[in-house]
Write a protein that holds these residues in place. Structure first.
Motif, PDB file in Angstrom:
ATOM      1  N   ARG A 161       0.830  -1.203   0.000  1.00  0.00           N
ATOM      2  CA  ARG A 161       0.000   0.000   0.000  1.00  0.00           C
ATOM      3  C   ARG A 161       0.873   1.266   0.000  1.00  0.00           C
ATOM      4  O   ARG A 161       0.598   2.214  -0.729  1.00  0.00           O
ATOM      5  CB  ARG A 161      -0.939   0.010   1.202  1.00  0.00           C
ATOM      6  CG  ARG A 161      -1.871   1.214   1.196  1.00  0.00           C
ATOM      7  CD  ARG A 161      -2.986   1.073   2.197  1.00  0.00           C
ATOM      8  NE  ARG A 161      -2.516   1.107   3.573  1.00  0.00           N
ATOM      9  CZ  ARG A 161      -3.315   1.001   4.625  1.00  0.00           C
ATOM     10  NH1 ARG A 161      -4.620   0.814   4.450  1.00  0.00           N
ATOM     11  NH2 ARG A 161      -2.826   1.047   5.846  1.00  0.00           N
ATOM     12  N   ARG A 162       1.921   1.262   0.803  1.00  0.00           N
ATOM     13  CA  ARG A 162       2.811   2.419   0.846  1.00  0.00           C
ATOM     14  C   ARG A 162       3.455   2.652  -0.518  1.00  0.00           C
ATOM     15  O   ARG A 162       3.577   3.800  -0.984  1.00  0.00           O
ATOM     16  CB  ARG A 162       3.880   2.200   1.918  1.00  0.00           C
ATOM     17  CG  ARG A 162       4.760   3.409   2.161  1.00  0.00           C
ATOM     18  CD  ARG A 162       5.656   3.217   3.361  1.00  0.00           C
ATOM     19  NE  ARG A 162       6.606   2.138   3.186  1.00  0.00           N
ATOM     20  CZ  ARG A 162       7.590   1.866   4.035  1.00  0.00           C
ATOM     21  NH1 ARG A 162       7.730   2.587   5.143  1.00  0.00           N
ATOM     22  NH2 ARG A 162       8.428   0.869   3.812  1.00  0.00           N
ATOM     23  N   ARG A 163       3.843   1.572  -1.190  1.00  0.00           N
ATOM     24  CA  ARG A 163       4.467   1.694  -2.496  1.00  0.00           C
ATOM     25  C   ARG A 163       3.477   2.227  -3.538  1.00  0.00           C
ATOM     26  O   ARG A 163       3.810   3.074  -4.371  1.00  0.00           O
ATOM     27  CB  ARG A 163       5.004   0.330  -2.935  1.00  0.00           C
ATOM     28  CG  ARG A 163       5.844   0.357  -4.180  1.00  0.00           C
ATOM     29  CD  ARG A 163       6.274  -1.032  -4.588  1.00  0.00           C
ATOM     30  NE  ARG A 163       6.983  -1.708  -3.533  1.00  0.00           N
ATOM     31  CZ  ARG A 163       6.590  -2.853  -2.983  1.00  0.00           C
ATOM     32  NH1 ARG A 163       5.481  -3.421  -3.392  1.00  0.00           N
ATOM     33  NH2 ARG A 163       7.292  -3.422  -2.031  1.00  0.00           N
ATOM     34  N   LEU A 164       2.237   1.732  -3.476  1.00  0.00           N
ATOM     35  CA  LEU A 164       1.227   2.182  -4.435  1.00  0.00           C
ATOM     36  C   LEU A 164       0.860   3.649  -4.216  1.00  0.00           C
ATOM     37  O   LEU A 164       0.648   4.402  -5.172  1.00  0.00           O
ATOM     38  CB  LEU A 164      -0.019   1.304  -4.321  1.00  0.00           C
ATOM     39  CG  LEU A 164       0.149  -0.147  -4.808  1.00  0.00           C
ATOM     40  CD1 LEU A 164      -1.060  -0.983  -4.412  1.00  0.00           C
ATOM     41  CD2 LEU A 164       0.354  -0.196  -6.315  1.00  0.00           C
ATOM     42  N   LEU A 165       0.782   4.056  -2.954  1.00  0.00           N
ATOM     43  CA  LEU A 165       0.494   5.456  -2.657  1.00  0.00           C
ATOM     44  C   LEU A 165       1.616   6.355  -3.182  1.00  0.00           C
ATOM     45  O   LEU A 165       1.362   7.434  -3.735  1.00  0.00           O
ATOM     46  CB  LEU A 165       0.311   5.654  -1.151  1.00  0.00           C
ATOM     47  CG  LEU A 165      -0.988   5.107  -0.545  1.00  0.00           C
ATOM     48  CD1 LEU A 165      -0.922   5.146   0.975  1.00  0.00           C
ATOM     49  CD2 LEU A 165      -2.196   5.899  -1.042  1.00  0.00           C
ATOM     50  N   ALA A 166       2.846   5.908  -3.023  1.00  0.00           N
ATOM     51  CA  ALA A 166       3.985   6.695  -3.504  1.00  0.00           C
ATOM     52  C   ALA A 166       3.981   6.812  -5.022  1.00  0.00           C
ATOM     53  O   ALA A 166       4.502   7.783  -5.583  1.00  0.00           O
ATOM     54  CB  ALA A 166       5.291   6.055  -3.033  1.00  0.00           C
ATOM     55  N   ARG A 167       3.344   5.831  -5.667  1.00  0.00           N
ATOM     56  CA  ARG A 167       3.277   5.836  -7.129  1.00  0.00           C
ATOM     57  C   ARG A 167       2.127   6.710  -7.645  1.00  0.00           C
ATOM     58  O   ARG A 167       1.958   6.872  -8.845  1.00  0.00           O
ATOM     59  CB  ARG A 167       3.113   4.402  -7.625  1.00  0.00           C
ATOM     60  CG  ARG A 167       3.638   4.157  -9.013  1.00  0.00           C
ATOM     61  CD  ARG A 167       3.651   2.683  -9.323  1.00  0.00           C
ATOM     62  NE  ARG A 167       2.308   2.121  -9.436  1.00  0.00           N
ATOM     63  CZ  ARG A 167       2.059   0.829  -9.527  1.00  0.00           C
ATOM     64  NH1 ARG A 167       3.046  -0.031  -9.474  1.00  0.00           N
ATOM     65  NH2 ARG A 167       0.824   0.388  -9.647  1.00  0.00           N
ATOM     66  N   GLY A 168       1.314   7.206  -6.709  1.00  0.00           N
ATOM     67  CA  GLY A 168       0.227   8.100  -7.101  1.00  0.00           C
ATOM     68  C   GLY A 168      -1.148   7.488  -7.104  1.00  0.00           C
ATOM     69  O   GLY A 168      -2.122   8.162  -7.454  1.00  0.00           O
ATOM     70  N   GLU A 169      -1.266   6.202  -6.718  1.00  0.00           N
ATOM     71  CA  GLU A 169      -2.583   5.562  -6.651  1.00  0.00           C
ATOM     72  C   GLU A 169      -3.369   6.148  -5.484  1.00  0.00           C
ATOM     73  O   GLU A 169      -2.805   6.452  -4.426  1.00  0.00           O
ATOM     74  CB  GLU A 169      -2.434   4.055  -6.459  1.00  0.00           C
ATOM     75  CG  GLU A 169      -1.738   3.335  -7.599  1.00  0.00           C
ATOM     76  CD  GLU A 169      -2.664   3.049  -8.772  1.00  0.00           C
ATOM     77  OE1 GLU A 169      -3.833   3.479  -8.712  1.00  0.00           O
ATOM     78  OE2 GLU A 169      -2.215   2.417  -9.737  1.00  0.00           O
TER      79      GLU A 169
END
Length: 727
Positions: A161-169
């Motif tokens: 989730r942290r990675r996806l948020l950082a990607r802009g999701e």
């Protein structure tokens, strides 16, 4: 120790719910669910079964009957040799589903696994779950069987989730796509319940599990995965494997050093950056070939959005850099081609590269090393440990395309360094990463957990009706209605009496036994064959209400009622009844001041921080029940069914209050029969084994009896009427 299949030793159950799992020709990289975990669990099962102290290993996975995949995955059982088996469990629709769509069917998976274990007649020494969904299953198996639980996460929801948020999701997109809150809750639950958490690297403990509230570093142990050293070996003198013909379709000079990347078509694997690095480096373009193995595909247009985007980007970048003739990107490869690809790297004097943004371990790295291929790998994650142990390559910054190109060219140009890395990898993988070394460390760490409790013996009630029946009606007290339902309730009682020798009758409630008995008397309902009270913490049988002492002993494991009572008594806003009226295995509390009360989740966290093993159940907005972790209505139901030899699919469960959910999920036939049932149990509305009846109370119970033909076929109807009961 137990005897299994004529052999003395330990019976170990591995659980890996999703993915396409079979003994040979694993379809690694087919999609996001067929990654290294599927190979890991198969190899672990085989390696454990080879040990003399292990009698049997069963690997539980989901059975798939789907024309889109091989028929192997529809076979209920597969022999892996050495008394290791893949056991495929029916859970939900037959077709192959992504893991995010399996949560509603995991209770069916639990029930199917329990049925297999019961049929085998041997209690496992250990349950070992793999990934979050298997963790959900493993917690319930371990609690029901009273055995230790080990868990391997493989990847974690909070990290993703942290990675996806950082990607802009957006948070909403992440939740709808990945069912992330459900996954994270399951991960927290398994971290609390597990006796041992197996990780591949120390980085997992510090940087990944450190994001979890209920992670306990003292439970965690680092045991790196193994590699099959019979399968992954250096190239022989004469070497022309079948995959060479496929690569020659792409490469003008196939004898050049090979730069190989092998992974799923996943954006996190960062293949695009590798192509940029290779394409922008003139020397590499002149001296080497780039080979990208990114799963298997037929038509990119038919693939899911994530893999479709990755593969489209690969093709566009190859075209942009005009890498035709020096880059290969085959559509298909077989499992047996993978060792040959690593050997081709070694034979050509090339390099294997893992440019992933992050890599929890890096199984492909030790496979490549075993074949003699030097490695370059991301500095984020497990490769740090592998390269430190094997001294067979170098770490790279996965975001620095120019630097990656320079590092590849430098290694290919330094033959002495290349030779040292190749020789070190072959030798040290055998010292550090063999499966024999893995299972030896594994068994050393879990042997202290194997002293499990004996399964409770069946109560000695030879004349009890439960010895004569093959099915049972289980009704939550609230489903019996009130004074306005008297006529229907009389009809229900008469129906049960008419089938007295065919079906047992059980009443379940969150209330104490004396309150339940008083309510039954007022309603004119006779004493049931089974009475489950206080949220599943007490089971009584027959007119004399003989208590099941085996159940009481089973749920009493690690239960500290005084500590629970004292914590609740000290919690702001909470009022407790006196100890004299509390249950032996339940503490009943009221939230008298909602403003002062810290909240349900905060109270759960405090229990964990104080190392108090208890589950909190919310009975209503202002009422809660604390009980042992092995107790619930669903656990009690399955225990009683197992004790009396009643198949779970021959239980008809009628309920409608929020605490009925784990009782209604899974293989029993279910019915929600209360007025507020849809509000109390919204998660059950799409399950085919649960109906929401038109009638309420006892009328709804009678409707469910008719719907399932309970006294006849006792099964789901062949076709549900289009305008009838919702399911």
């Amino acid at each position: 120790m137990t005897k299994t299949g004529g052999r003395d030793g330990l019976y170990i159950c591995l659980v890996s719910v999703h993915g396409l799992i079979r003994g040979e020709n694993l379809e690694l990289g087919r999609d996001a669910d067929t990654g290294g975990q599927t190979l890991y669990v198969v190899e672990l099962a085989r390696a454990l079964a080879r040990r003399p102290e292990v009698a049997r290993v069963d690997l539980f996975t989901r059975r798939v009957v789907d024309p889109r995949v091989d028929a192997d995955y529809a076979q209920p059982e597969e022999d892996l040799g050495d008394n290791a088996h893949i056991i495929r469990i029916d859970a939900g629709p037959e077709e192959y589903l992504p893991k995010e769509r399996l949560w509603d069917y995991l209770n069916c998976f639990v029930d199917g696994a329990l049925a297999h274990i019961d049929q085998l007649g041997v209690t496992p020494a250990l349950i070992h779950s793999h990934y979050a969904d298997a963790g959900y299953v493993g917690v319930r198996l371990a609690h029901h069987l009273g055995v230790p639980l080990a868990h391997t996460g493989h990847s974690l929801g909070r990290v993703k989730r942290r990675r996806l948020l950082a990607r802009g999701e957006s948070s909403a997109t992440i939740e709808s796509t990945y069912a992330m809150s459900t996954r994270i809750r399951a991960e927290e639950e398994v971290l609390l319940a597990a006796d041992l958490v197996v990780v591949s690297t120390g980085q997992e403990i510090e940087e990944q599990y450190g994001l979890y509230d209920w992670a306990d570093p003292e439970k965690m142990t680092v045991i790196p995965p193994g590699v099959n050293l019979e399968r992954f070996t250096p190239p022989p003198e004469q070497f022309a494997p079948p995959i060479c013909d496929e690569l020659k379709r792409f490469l003008r000079e196939p004898e050049r050093p090979m730069v190989l990347a092998l992974s799923r078509p996943d954006e996190r694997k960062n293949i695009a950056t590798l192509i940029e690095a290779f394409g922008a480096h003139p020397e590499l373009r002149q001296q080497a070939n780039l080979v990208v193995i990114a799963g298997n595909r037929d038509d990119i247009r038919d693939m899911d959005a994530g893999p479709r985007k990755v593969l489209t980007d690969i093709l566009l970048l190859i075209d942009y850099h005009d890498l035709y003739g020096v880059a290969a990107y085959p559509r298909h490869h077989q499992s047996d081609d993978v060792p040959d690809l690593y050997r081709l790297v070694t034979r050509s004097g090339g390099v294997f590269i893992n440019p992933a943004l992050t890599e929890p371990f890096g199984l492909t790295l030790i496979e490549a090393a075993a074949a003699g291929a030097p490695i370059l790998a991301t500095e984020d994650g497990g490769p740090r440990d592998i390269i430190a142990a094997c001294e067979n390559g170098e770490l790279i910054d996965p975001l620095d395309a120019e630097g990656i190109g320079e590092r590849i060219a430098a290694l290919l140009g330094d033959r002495e360094r290349w030779r040292r890395y190749s020789e070190n990898g072959v030798r040290r993988v055998r010292e550090c990463y063999s499966w024999d070394a893995h299972v030896e460390s594994y068994l050393e760490r879990v042997v202290g957990l194997f002293e499990g409790e004996a399964r409770a013996v069946r109560p000695s009630l030879p004349d009890h009706v439960l010895t004569q029946v093959d099915r049972a009606l289980v009704v939550e007290l609230a489903a019996l209605g009130d004074s306005t339902d008297a006529a229907m309730r009389r009809r229900l009682v008469e129906t049960l009496r008419a089938h007295r020798r065919q079906a047992g009758f059980a009443v379940v409630s969150d209330r104490p036994r004396r309150e339940v008995l008083a309510a039954l008397k007022e309603l004119g309902v006779p004493t049931p064959d089974v009475l489950i009270t206080r949220g599943g913490t007490q089971i009584h049988y027959g007119p004399r209400l003989s208590r099941d002492e085996g159940w009481s002993r089973h749920i009493g494991y690690a239960w500290q009622p005084d500590r629970v009572y004292n914590l609740l008594a000290q919690t702001p806003g909470v009022e407790l009844r006196s100890r004299a009226v509390q249950g032996v295995h339940a503490v009943h509390a009221f939230i008298a001041d909602t403003d002062a009360f810290p909240g349900f989740e905060a109270l759960e966290n405090q229990l964990h921080q104080l190392d108090i093993h208890a589950n909190l159940v919310r009975l209503s907005r202002n009422e809660l029940l604390a009980m042992p972790v092995r107790a619930s209505k669903g656990f009690a139901l399955r225990y009683f069914a197992t004790q009396w030899g009643i198949a779970l699919d021959h239980l008809l469960v009628a309920g409608g209050v929020a605490t009925d959910e784990d009782m209604l999920r899974g293989n029993p036939l279910g019915a929600v029969v209360t007025a507020d049932g849809a509000q109390e149990l919204p998660g059950l509305t799409d399950l085919d084994r649960v109906i929401f009846t038109r009638a309420q109370g006892p009328g709804g119970v009678l409707e469910a009896i008719e719907h399932y033909d309970f006294f006849g076929a006792c099964a789901l109807p062949a076709e549900s009427p289009s305008d009838g009961v919702a399911s």
